[in-house]
Design a protein around this motif. Structure first.
Motif, PDB file in Angstrom:
ATOM      1  N   GLY A   1      35.575  41.533  39.827  1.00 47.44           N
ATOM      2  CA  GLY A   1      34.742  41.175  40.785  1.00 47.44           C
ATOM      3  C   GLY A   1      34.314  39.532  40.611  1.00 47.44           C
TER       4      GLY A   1
ATOM      5  N   TRP B   1      37.751  41.370  43.978  1.00 50.35           N
ATOM      6  CA  TRP B   1      36.810  41.616  44.807  1.00 50.35           C
ATOM      7  C   TRP B   1      35.538  40.790  44.738  1.00 50.35           C
ATOM      8  CZ3 TRP B   1      35.981  47.615  43.621  1.00 50.35           C
ATOM      9  CH2 TRP B   1      37.197  48.312  43.690  1.00 50.35           C
TER      10      TRP B   1
ATOM     11  N   THR C   1      37.208  34.837  50.877  1.00 52.52           N
ATOM     12  CA  THR C   1      37.686  36.179  50.712  1.00 52.52           C
ATOM     13  C   THR C   1      38.786  36.575  51.367  1.00 52.52           C
ATOM     14  OG1 THR C   1      35.521  36.884  50.109  1.00 52.52           O
ATOM     15  CG2 THR C   1      36.964  38.635  50.778  1.00 52.52           C
TER      16      THR C   1
ATOM     17  N   ARG D   1      40.186  45.007  51.360  1.00 55.72           N
ATOM     18  CA  ARG D   1      39.368  46.471  51.588  1.00 55.72           C
ATOM     19  C   ARG D   1      37.897  46.082  51.439  1.00 55.72           C
ATOM     20  NH1 ARG D   1      40.348  50.661  48.422  1.00 55.72           N
ATOM     21  NH2 ARG D   1      42.238  50.326  47.522  1.00 55.72           N
ATOM     22  N   THR D   2      37.120  46.896  51.892  1.00 55.81           N
ATOM     23  CA  THR D   2      35.569  46.864  51.680  1.00 55.81           C
ATOM     24  C   THR D   2      35.159  47.964  50.852  1.00 55.81           C
ATOM     25  OG1 THR D   2      35.483  45.957  54.011  1.00 55.81           O
ATOM     26  CG2 THR D   2      33.359  46.653  53.178  1.00 55.81           C
TER      27      THR D   2
ATOM     28  N   ASN E   1      30.313  43.408  38.667  1.00 56.19           N
ATOM     29  CA  ASN E   1      29.921  43.380  39.885  1.00 56.19           C
ATOM     30  C   ASN E   1      28.599  42.434  40.209  1.00 56.19           C
ATOM     31  OD1 ASN E   1      29.318  44.386  42.533  1.00 56.19           O
ATOM     32  ND2 ASN E   1      28.898  46.612  41.985  1.00 56.19           N
TER      33      ASN E   1
ATOM     34  N   ASP F   1      41.250  40.486  47.560  1.00 59.68           N
ATOM     35  CA  ASP F   1      41.575  41.462  47.739  1.00 59.68           C
ATOM     36  C   ASP F   1      40.642  42.565  48.115  1.00 59.68           C
ATOM     37  OD1 ASP F   1      44.447  40.950  46.611  1.00 59.68           O
ATOM     38  OD2 ASP F   1      43.178  40.838  44.804  1.00 59.68           O
ATOM     39  N   GLY F   2      39.576  42.357  47.805  1.00 57.80           N
ATOM     40  CA  GLY F   2      38.104  43.197  48.584  1.00 57.80           C
ATOM     41  C   GLY F   2      36.961  42.381  48.710  1.00 57.80           C
ATOM     42  N   TRP F   3      36.055  43.253  49.299  1.00 60.97           N
ATOM     43  CA  TRP F   3      34.640  42.514  49.537  1.00 60.97           C
ATOM     44  C   TRP F   3      33.674  43.668  49.433  1.00 60.97           C
ATOM     45  CZ3 TRP F   3      31.956  43.053  54.803  1.00 60.97           C
ATOM     46  CH2 TRP F   3      30.834  42.191  54.963  1.00 60.97           C
TER      47      TRP F   3
END
Length: 316
Positions: free
Chosen positions: A100, A167, A179, A221-222, A70, A184-186
């Motif tokens: 990530g 992400w 993004t 997704r968030t 992350n 696929d995510g943030w």
């Protein structure tokens, strides 16, 4: 379209001597039904555990919980090798990994590792190429030839394993647009929640880029890195004068996060300590055993269309 299942986890910044405690926390989180744990990736800090070695170790000692960096320090982990790492982790763990990704932030330290410094524009371009290349080097198919400005591979066989969800930790408009196009995510960043200026101004950039690329913006997704204290009694104020969440009782957390899911489209929360570090064991236990089940129940009861995509955490 069905609403995505909400994910819950915890984050850690683990030092060399913290391995046993990290494993204990992850195993307890696994038993408690959390979905994911995250580790920071700063390879220029000698006192830190390596993110990917640690994720592999923990996944080997757990059954359900997923892991991710992350976010991955991309400049020090070239995309073709990163693809091999994450597809191997996915294969060995039964799909319990998220990738990530970040363009690189602390360039003074990154360049100290012998990595050529990139301009902000070039770093974002390399970031997008890396996501595209990781996905192309996953999922089987014919050999891949890819000639970008920053990455080049010739006739490389992709892994027969699907790429994990990607992400990003995007901040600037160009990386936010990346993004929207390919991720696929943030992860908006520590303490940047659904009421923050960063979220209000950034999420539309992602949505517009996704739509322009022919994607449904709802597919991105968030997931919020969410620090705060968990108190025994209700707090008179759960946000500071700047509007930033500071915490409260389990009931106050439940109300806040359930509202974030139902009213603001939040689809994941990763708990950190109030100062942004690893949660203490007591807080991690209350998070997993009190707050998370209550938010899950409240969200499902009031939004019955939520689905999972199969066994294990619905990560995509």
């Amino acid at each position: 379209m069905p609403v995505q299942e909400v994910l819950f986890g915890f984050g850690a910044h683990s030092g060399i001597d913290d391995g046993p405690e990290l494993l204990r926390m992850a195993q307890q989180a696994d038993r408690d039904g959390l979905d994911i744990f995250s580790l920071s990736d700063h390879p220029y800090i000698g006192g830190r555990l390596d993110a990917y070695a640690s994720i592999a170790f923990v996944l080997g000692r757990t059954r359900h919980i997923a892991g991710f960096a992350n976010v991955t320090n991309l400049p020090t982990r070239p995309a073709p090798m990163l693809a091999r790492t994450v597809t191997t982790l996915s294969s060995l763990s039964g799909g319990r990994v998220v990738l990530g990704m970040g363009a690189g932030g602390l360039w003074d330290r990154i360049s100290d590792m012998g990595v050529p410094r990139l301009s902000p524009g070039d770093a974002v371009e390399a970031f997008e190429e890396a996501i595209v290349l990781v996905k192309r080097l996953s999922g089987g198919g014919p050999p891949v030839t890819y000639h970008g400005h920053h990455y080049r591979v010739d006739e490389i066989e992709p892994a027969p394993v699907a790429a994990p969800p990607v992400w990003t930790g995007s901040v600037g408009r160009k990386s936010l647009a990346v993004t929207g196009r390919v991720a696929d995510g943030w992860l908006p960043g520590h303490a940047a929640d659904w009421l923050s200026e960063r979220y209000r101004t950034s999420r539309p950039v992602i949505d517009e880029a996704a739509a322009a690329a022919g994607r449904d913006p709802g597919e991105v997704r968030t997931v919020f890195n969410f620090p705060g204290r968990i108190t025994d009694r209700p707090e008179p104020a759960t946000r500071d004068r700047d509007g930033r969440w500071i915490g409260g009782s389990a009931d106050q957390w439940t109300e806040e996060l359930t509202g974030a899911v139902l009213e603001h489209g939040a689809s994941g929360f990763i708990l950190f300590s109030p100062r942004g570090g690893t949660p203490d064991p007591g807080s991690a236990g209350r998070w997993a055993q009190e707050i998370v089940p209550a938010v899950r129940e409240g969200s499902r009861r009031r939004a019955p269309g939520r689905t999972r995509s199969g066994p294990g955490p619905a990560l995509a």
